[in-house]
Design a protein around this motif. Structure first.
Motif, PDB file in Angstrom:
ATOM      1  N   ASN A  89      -8.096   3.224  -4.220  1.00 37.86           N
ATOM      2  CA  ASN A  89      -6.639   2.852  -4.655  1.00 37.86           C
ATOM      3  C   ASN A  89      -5.632   3.865  -4.154  1.00 37.86           C
ATOM      4  O   ASN A  89      -6.171   4.996  -3.538  1.00 37.86           O
ATOM      5  CB  ASN A  89      -6.784   2.266  -5.924  1.00 37.86           C
ATOM      6  N   LEU A  90      -4.584   3.674  -4.447  1.00 37.00           N
ATOM      7  CA  LEU A  90      -3.445   4.506  -4.248  1.00 37.00           C
ATOM      8  C   LEU A  90      -3.437   5.758  -4.952  1.00 37.00           C
ATOM      9  O   LEU A  90      -3.263   6.784  -4.269  1.00 37.00           O
ATOM     10  CB  LEU A  90      -2.229   3.929  -4.535  1.00 37.00           C
ATOM     11  N   LEU A 125       1.657   1.190   3.514  1.00 36.89           N
ATOM     12  CA  LEU A 125       0.679   1.786   4.330  1.00 36.89           C
ATOM     13  C   LEU A 125       0.571   3.290   4.065  1.00 36.89           C
ATOM     14  O   LEU A 125       1.393   3.927   3.855  1.00 36.89           O
ATOM     15  CB  LEU A 125       1.727   1.596   5.701  1.00 36.89           C
ATOM     16  N   GLY A 126      -0.669   3.578   4.337  1.00 33.97           N
ATOM     17  CA  GLY A 126      -1.195   5.242   4.031  1.00 33.97           C
ATOM     18  C   GLY A 126      -1.626   5.549   5.317  1.00 33.97           C
ATOM     19  O   GLY A 126      -2.457   5.182   6.062  1.00 33.97           O
ATOM     20  N   ILE A 127      -1.090   6.878   5.555  1.00 38.11           N
ATOM     21  CA  ILE A 127      -1.544   7.794   6.763  1.00 38.11           C
ATOM     22  C   ILE A 127      -1.666   9.209   6.167  1.00 38.11           C
ATOM     23  O   ILE A 127      -0.920   9.844   5.590  1.00 38.11           O
ATOM     24  CB  ILE A 127      -0.397   7.422   7.796  1.00 38.11           C
ATOM     25  N   LEU A 156      -4.729  -1.405  -5.040  1.00 37.01           N
ATOM     26  CA  LEU A 156      -5.821  -1.286  -4.538  1.00 37.01           C
ATOM     27  C   LEU A 156      -5.982  -1.482  -3.050  1.00 37.01           C
ATOM     28  O   LEU A 156      -5.222  -1.817  -2.288  1.00 37.01           O
ATOM     29  CB  LEU A 156      -6.849  -2.593  -5.021  1.00 37.01           C
ATOM     30  N   ARG A 157      -6.996  -0.738  -2.310  1.00 39.07           N
ATOM     31  CA  ARG A 157      -6.997  -0.541  -0.880  1.00 39.07           C
ATOM     32  C   ARG A 157      -7.462  -1.927  -0.142  1.00 39.07           C
ATOM     33  O   ARG A 157      -8.426  -2.555  -0.796  1.00 39.07           O
ATOM     34  CB  ARG A 157      -7.905   0.484  -0.253  1.00 39.07           C
ATOM     35  N   ILE A 158      -6.833  -2.205   0.742  1.00 41.06           N
ATOM     36  CA  ILE A 158      -7.412  -3.488   1.604  1.00 41.06           C
ATOM     37  C   ILE A 158      -8.206  -3.286   2.814  1.00 41.06           C
ATOM     38  O   ILE A 158      -7.655  -2.606   3.613  1.00 41.06           O
ATOM     39  CB  ILE A 158      -6.031  -4.436   2.020  1.00 41.06           C
TER      40      ILE A 158
END
Length: 376
Positions: free
Chosen positions: A232-233, A289-291, A371-373
């Motif tokens: 998750n985040l 979006l996470g990077i 939550l992460r997709i």
């Protein structure tokens, strides 16, 4: 050594107004024999409280803790066959190193020859042979922590518990002691539970990491799984230094006709196709979006090839030696960190520059649930 099981473990305190304060909420974990487990999270997340419940220093409100084949909920600490290393060393100042190491064995009325053998073995493992006659005040912080670890070793327990043992040491000594504890685990092949707020310690030491927040387990996995597939985040932002970048936006249809969704930053320039999420996310969906910083690149000179180039304002440049951290802004609300190799001159500050985003390494999160997709 032994397995350790925590089954539906709760720790509930009663507040000043009689309300329940849940410090640890439904903690479940199976720790294998000889495994090195790290509990990590911010202050107040419940990691030390959980460790203290395993040790018997805190009562369990609900649930069961099993060490080996025994349920230990009602056993005092001395009968749980564990040894704990504390943050503040907890050495007896009037005793020599040798006496500190031997003290618990004398209380158990071990034979003198056995005490001398165990103390000698522990001193040899930790490099304390030349310090045995010294008092704690004549030792450095790192040497005192070695004595604290040695006092645990001589007991030959089933489980070692470490409660933020390196927090009082300077940065260089923390790195050294981190390596020594890892080697100690390899040598003793012991079951170890280690608590820290330092995500670098967690990543470098643990066979598995337990990430906690507000008394709730967020994710349990090996270090690189935690890093590459955060649940998750919170996990994504907590594990990693510098932390993962987050960009708010939505998915659109690919104008070229493919079924790959295209991410578009809200009121910003970042736009990139995400083929790994084809068939997973529908166009029009809001996402985060996470990077990672290492997957943002400063385009030195000409723009890099690809569709994930964007311009951003360079805010601050931090030279770190082998790499440089570049803080950038794509709009008034989005600040990102780019990790660049080598040296980047401060002259780029307060100027627009071209950057590239490695879309293949991008993560998507549901902004409502955090939550992460998972990609397909």
């Amino acid at each position: 050594m032994a397995k350790v099981s925590l089954k539906n473990v709760f720790k509930i305190y009663i507040g000043d107004k009689g309300q329940d304060i849940v410090a640890v909420n439904d903690f479940n974990l199976e720790i294998e024999d000889r495994e090195f487990i790290v509990f990590v999270g911010p202050s107040g997340c419940g990691k030390s409280t959980t460790l203290r419940m395993v040790a018997g220093l805190e009562e369990i409100s609900k649930g069961d803790i099993i060490i080996g084949e025994r349920r230990v909920n009602d056993l005092p600490p001395k009968d749980r066959d564990i040894a704990m290393v504390f943050q503040n060393y907890a050495l007896y100042p009037h005793m020599s190193v040798k006496e500190n190491l031997a003290f618990s064995l004398k209380l158990r009325k071990q034979a003198t020859t056995e005490i001398n053998r165990r103390v000698g073995d522990a001193a040899a493992i930790l490099g304390l042979e030349s310090y045995l006659e010294r008092k704690p005040k004549a030792l450095s912080g790192g040497q005192r922590q070695r004595v604290a670890v040695g006092r645990a070793i001589v007991r030959q327990p089933k489980v070692f518990l470490f409660d933020e043992p390196l927090s009082n040491l300077d940065a260089k000594m923390r790195v050294q002691m981190r390596t020594e504890i890892t080697k100690l685990h390899q040598r003793l092949q012991a079951t170890m539970i280690y608590v820290t707020h330092d995500q670098v310690e967690a990543m470098t030491m643990g066979d598995r990491i337990v990430v906690m927040k507000d008394g709730i387990v967020q994710q349990i996995a090996p270090p690189m799984t935690i890093y590459n597939e955060p649940a998750n985040l919170f996990v994504a932002s907590f594990i990693g230094s510098p932390p993962m970048n987050f960009v708010e936006g939505a998915l659109e249809k690919d104008p070229n006709g493919s079924n790959a969704p295209v991410f578009q930053e809200t009121n910003g320039p970042i736009r990139c196709a995400l083929p790994q999420f084809a068939g997973v996310c529908e166009p029009g969906r809001k996402v985060t979006l996470g990077i990672r910083p290492e997957h943002l690149l400063l385009n030195r000179g000409a723009q890099a090839e690809g569709e994930c180039n964007f311009d951003a304002l360079v805010d601050i440049v931090e030279p770190m030696g082998a790499e440089t951290h570049i803080y950038i802004k794509t709009n008034d609300k989005t600040s990102l960190i780019c990790r660049a190799e080598g040296h980047v001159d401060h002259e780029v500050e307060n100027c627009q520059h071209s950057f590239s985003l490695n879309a293949a390494k991008a993560h998507l999160f549901n902004p409502e649930t955090s939550l992460r997709i998972p990609p397909r």
